[in-house]
Enzyme design. Structure first.
Site, short mmCIF file in Angstrom:
data_model
loop_
_atom_site.label_atom_id
_atom_site.label_comp_id
_atom_site.label_asym_id
_atom_site.label_seq_id
_atom_site.Cartn_x
_atom_site.Cartn_y
_atom_site.Cartn_z
N SER A 166 2.72 4.97 -0.64
CA SER A 166 1.81 4.42 0.19
C SER A 166 0.42 4.34 -0.43
O SER A 166 -0.36 3.49 -0.10
CB SER A 166 1.86 4.77 1.56
N TYR A 167 0.01 5.46 -1.15
CA TYR A 167 -1.30 5.62 -1.44
C TYR A 167 -1.43 5.41 -2.95
O TYR A 167 -2.69 5.66 -3.41
CB TYR A 167 -1.66 6.97 -1.14
N GLY A 168 -0.38 5.34 -3.77
CA GLY A 168 -0.52 5.15 -5.27
C GLY A 168 0.53 5.38 -5.93
O GLY A 168 1.69 5.49 -5.62
N ASP B 171 1.60 15.56 7.14
CA ASP B 171 2.67 14.33 6.55
C ASP B 171 3.70 14.96 6.07
O ASP B 171 4.21 14.70 5.10
CB ASP B 171 1.94 13.49 5.70
#
Ligand code: ATP
Length: 472
Positions: free
Chosen positions: A18-20, A140
């Protein structure tokens, strides 16, 4: 000195989240494999960027055997990307392992689940109980963030990043995961705390056994309901009651009753399992130490064998050299014997001539050794220079070519002195030659026994080597 992108070589892209994107990289300085996570920060506000950097700096302080080690970060302003450099975990992640089991219809071993529980708890303790009192929460926890090393040991990853990235940023907007692991307090809009990490760990352990999360629903409302009442089925019956008990403790809806890290580590069931795990680990490491020492032993043996072979080769060439020299001595002895015979024949002849007494045949002795003409020459006349082909100066020089060898030196000396004085000492010379020959034979015999010893040693080494192979 801060790292730059040029300090690394990109090997391959591992995957995107999701972030990279995560890429496997190689540090040029020492060839070490690492991972960098590329994250685009162009759309983040200044304070969010600041938060991200300070969070990454905090991650660098988390040094624990079960936490993915963060090394550095590189900010590339030209393409507004931050590269977070961390340890490479070559065993993959738990999400991959669980979906593999699901696909193949298999289950994870109970011992493996206990190992994950104990190692994850140990990693969480490091973060929840920091010496400076500032707890770092994961926020998370999910199978995709539990990495494994080559020995299947836990490496907790993506620590703390979620706090920054779940913020109302562009990153948060791209977050698409279903919050299966969301704790009841989060569902009820309470703040995230360390017990929320414990809840997520309970969900993860449940999924490792059941191969699906404990709470599933087709929509968020139903899912929230199930989470809040703690409605889930027992883990498959193949797993022990102990494991089921621990998981149900972690999935306690009431946050106050849910165990803390210390409670989990002090639980008698966990303590028992921990001791068992320690024993297994010790046995494994003792086993690997034993294998290591066998390897060292084998290596040592191989070196010795090589040395023996070299020595054997040396001895063989020495033996050959000795055989050549022995042959040379034998030839010389034969020649001496021949000369001796010749000398005796000529002495007899000269005695015959001298007894005839006429002295008319002086020329007959010209060119012969002085000892053969003794008593015949005029004492005032200059001594005639005598040259024997075989033992003349030229030949002596040839002997000197072997002067490194004592025997040849000795022989040269003997030849020189004998022939310049009197040839009748041939017999002495013959004896010297014989003595030397005997000495040579002795040396040869000693060399041969050395070779035999070496052979025996080698045979012994072979047997030991074979025994080693049998051990393995
Ligand atoms: N330190 C690491 N060593 C080895 N592989 C890694 C490492 N970190 C991440 N990966 C792998 O890189 C891929 C992308 O990881 P990333 O953390 O970016 O996303 P994710 O965790 O899969 O998803 P999300 O970011 O949405 O949680 C995954 O396959 C992950 O297993």
């Amino acid at each position: 000195m801060p790292s730059t992108l040029d300090d690394f070589e990109v090997i391959e892209t591992i995957g995107s989240g999701s972030y990279g994107t995560c890429k496997k990289i190689k540090r040029k300085r020492d060839g070490k494999f690492l991972v960098w996570k590329e994250m685009e920060y162009g759309t983040m506000t200044e304070s969010e960027k600041q938060m991200l950097v300070s969070e990454v700096n905090l991650l660098r302080e988390l040094k624990h055997q079960h936490i993915v080690r963060y090394y550095d970060r590189i900010i590339d302003r030209s393409n507004t990307t931050i590269y977070i450099i961390m340890e490479y975990c070559d065993g993959g992640d738990l999400a991959v392992l669980i979906s593999k089991c699901r696909r193949e219809g298999t289950y994870l071993d109970e011992d493996f689940v206990w190992k994950m529980l104990i190692q994850m708890t140990s990693a969480l303790k490091e973060c929840h109980r920091r010496k400076n009192g500032k707890a770092v929460l994961h926020r998370d926890l999910k199978p995709a963030n539990i990495f494994l090393d080559s020995d299947n040991n836990v490496k907790l990853g993506d620590f703390g990043l979620a706090r920054v990235l779940h913020h109302e940023t562009s990153f948060a907007k791209t977050f698409v995961g279903t919050p299966y692991y969301m704790s009841p307090e989060l569902v009820n809009n309470m703040s995230y705390n360390e017990k929320s990490d414990i809840w997520s760990m309970g969900c993860m352990l449940y999924e490792m056994c059941a191969l699906h999360p404990p709470f599933t629903a087709s929509n968020q409302v139903d899912l929230n309901k199930k989470i809040c009442i703690g409605d889930y089925k027992r883990i498959p019956s193949r797993y022990s009651e102990d494991l089921n008990t621990i998981i149900s403790k972690l999935l306690c809806v009431e946050v106050q009753k849910r165990p803390s890290i210390e409670n989990i580590l002090a639980d008698p069931i966990v303590l028992r399992r921990n001791r068992k795990l320690d024993r297994v680990e010790r046995r494994n490491s003792a086993g690997s130490a034993g294998t290591e020492s066998l390897h060292t032993w084998e290596e040592e043996l191989r070196k010795r064998e090589k040395k023996l072979e070299m020595k054997e080769k040396e001895l063989k060439s020495h033996e050959r050299e000795l055989a050549i020299r022995e042959k040379m001595v034998e030839d010389k002895l034969k020649r001496i014997e021949l000369l001796s015979k010749e000398h005796r024949r000529k002495s007899d002849l000269s005695r015959d001539v001298s007894s005839s007494g006429d002295g008319d045949d002086l020329d007959f002795f010209d060119g012969l050794h002085p000892c053969l003409s003794r008593g015949r020459r005029d004492p005032d006349s200059p001594k005639k220079k005598v040259s024997f082909d075989m033992y003349g100066k030229e030949n002596l020089r040839r002997h000197e070519r072997y002067s490194d060898y004592n025997l040849d030196n000795l022989l040269s000396k003997v030849y020189t002195s004998k022939y310049s004085s009197d040839i009748k000492d041939y017999d002495n010379l013959y004896e010297v030659e014989l003595a030397k020959r005997r000495e040579l034979k002795d040396r040869l015999f000693r060399a041969k026994s050395k070779v035999t010893d070496l052979h025996d040693l080698k045979l012994d080494a072979h047997i030991r080597n074979r025994n080693l192979l049998y051990f393995r």
